[in-house]
Design a protein around this motif. Structure first.
Motif, PDB file in Angstrom:
ATOM      1  N   SER A   8       0.831  -1.199   0.000  1.00 48.35           N
ATOM      2  CA  SER A   8       0.000   0.000   0.000  1.00 48.35           C
ATOM      3  C   SER A   8       0.871   1.256   0.000  1.00 48.35           C
ATOM      4  O   SER A   8       2.049   1.202   0.342  1.00 48.35           O
ATOM      5  CB  SER A   8      -0.932   0.010   1.212  1.00 48.35           C
ATOM      6  OG  SER A   8      -0.185   0.111   2.409  1.00 48.35           O
ATOM      7  N   SER A  10       0.928   5.350   1.322  1.00 44.98           N
ATOM      8  CA  SER A  10       0.352   6.347   2.218  1.00 44.98           C
ATOM      9  C   SER A  10       0.972   7.690   1.853  1.00 44.98           C
ATOM     10  O   SER A  10       2.197   7.790   1.739  1.00 44.98           O
ATOM     11  CB  SER A  10       0.690   6.036   3.676  1.00 44.98           C
ATOM     12  OG  SER A  10       0.225   4.769   4.031  1.00 44.98           O
ATOM     13  N   THR A  12       0.847  12.159   2.412  1.00 46.69           N
ATOM     14  CA  THR A  12       0.370  13.328   3.126  1.00 46.69           C
ATOM     15  C   THR A  12      -0.302  14.215   2.082  1.00 46.69           C
ATOM     16  O   THR A  12       0.344  14.711   1.165  1.00 46.69           O
ATOM     17  CB  THR A  12       1.536  14.080   3.795  1.00 46.69           C
ATOM     18  OG1 THR A  12       2.193  13.182   4.683  1.00 46.69           O
ATOM     19  CG2 THR A  12       1.039  15.303   4.540  1.00 46.69           C
ATOM     20  N   GLY A  30       5.345  10.597   1.283  1.00 44.40           N
ATOM     21  CA  GLY A  30       4.631   9.468   1.843  1.00 44.40           C
ATOM     22  C   GLY A  30       5.510   8.246   1.974  1.00 44.40           C
ATOM     23  O   GLY A  30       6.726   8.345   2.087  1.00 44.40           O
ATOM     24  N   SER A  31       4.859   7.069   1.931  1.00 43.79           N
ATOM     25  CA  SER A  31       5.605   5.824   2.089  1.00 43.79           C
ATOM     26  C   SER A  31       4.944   4.693   1.320  1.00 43.79           C
ATOM     27  O   SER A  31       3.748   4.707   1.057  1.00 43.79           O
ATOM     28  CB  SER A  31       5.721   5.450   3.573  1.00 43.79           C
ATOM     29  OG  SER A  31       4.445   5.266   4.137  1.00 43.79           O
ATOM     30  N   ASP A  32       5.783   3.720   0.945  1.00 49.26           N
ATOM     31  CA  ASP A  32       5.349   2.476   0.321  1.00 49.26           C
ATOM     32  C   ASP A  32       5.433   1.428   1.417  1.00 49.26           C
ATOM     33  O   ASP A  32       6.511   1.157   1.942  1.00 49.26           O
ATOM     34  CB  ASP A  32       6.279   2.135  -0.846  1.00 49.26           C
ATOM     35  CG  ASP A  32       5.914   0.834  -1.521  1.00 49.26           C
ATOM     36  OD1 ASP A  32       4.843   0.274  -1.229  1.00 49.26           O
ATOM     37  OD2 ASP A  32       6.723   0.372  -2.355  1.00 49.26           O
ATOM     38  N   ASN A  33       4.304   0.876   1.789  1.00 51.54           N
ATOM     39  CA  ASN A  33       4.236  -0.069   2.898  1.00 51.54           C
ATOM     40  C   ASN A  33       4.278  -1.499   2.358  1.00 51.54           C
ATOM     41  O   ASN A  33       3.385  -1.921   1.634  1.00 51.54           O
ATOM     42  CB  ASN A  33       2.957   0.179   3.691  1.00 51.54           C
ATOM     43  CG  ASN A  33       2.842   1.643   4.082  1.00 51.54           C
ATOM     44  OD1 ASN A  33       3.711   2.179   4.760  1.00 51.54           O
ATOM     45  ND2 ASN A  33       1.801   2.306   3.627  1.00 51.54           N
ATOM     46  N   SER A  60       8.061   0.240   5.983  1.00 48.53           N
ATOM     47  CA  SER A  60       7.562   1.397   5.248  1.00 48.53           C
ATOM     48  C   SER A  60       8.759   2.133   4.666  1.00 48.53           C
ATOM     49  O   SER A  60       9.606   2.625   5.418  1.00 48.53           O
ATOM     50  CB  SER A  60       6.779   2.339   6.161  1.00 48.53           C
ATOM     51  OG  SER A  60       5.547   1.769   6.517  1.00 48.53           O
TER      52      SER A  60
END
Length: 109
Positions: A8, A10, A12, A30-33, A60
């Motif tokens: 997923s 995420s 901002t 953001g981040s890649d989880n 993440s």
């Protein structure tokens, strides 16, 4: 690379635009989880039977997404652990990573 599980993203999200229907085409942080054992890499061309699966714990990876181009880029030098078979893997880190979303993900107010 073979991916496993559900990955997923995420981000901002910026403040709401000033005009209805406005598209946001800037850069989002953001981040890649990635889930536990979310990928397997096979290096059989280097060592027969050599593969690594990771990350050993959910991770993440921080980065950014350019809403104008659809390019997601991971920040460099993010360490993670893997389990390997058929060869020793002693140090792992994200040196660079990017992918392009097609179609581009649009944010609109």
């Amino acid at each position: 690379m073979i991916s496993h599980g559900t990955w997923s993203f995420s981000f901002t999200v910026p403040a709401v635009g000033t005009s209805p229907g406005q598209l946001y085409d800037g850069v989002l942080m953001g981040s890649d989880n990635v889930p536990v054992n979310g990928f397997t890499i096979e290096w059989s061309s280097v060592f027969v039977g050599c593969s690594a699966t990771g990350p050993a714990v959910a991770k993440s990876f921080t980065g950014s997404y350019d809403a104008g181009t659809g390019m997601a880029t991971g920040n460099a030098n993010q360490p993670f652990t893997v389990t390997s078979t058929g060869c020793p893997v002693t140090s792992t880190r994200l040196s660079s990573a990017s992918l392009t979303a097609d179609p581009v993900i649009d944010l609109q107010w």
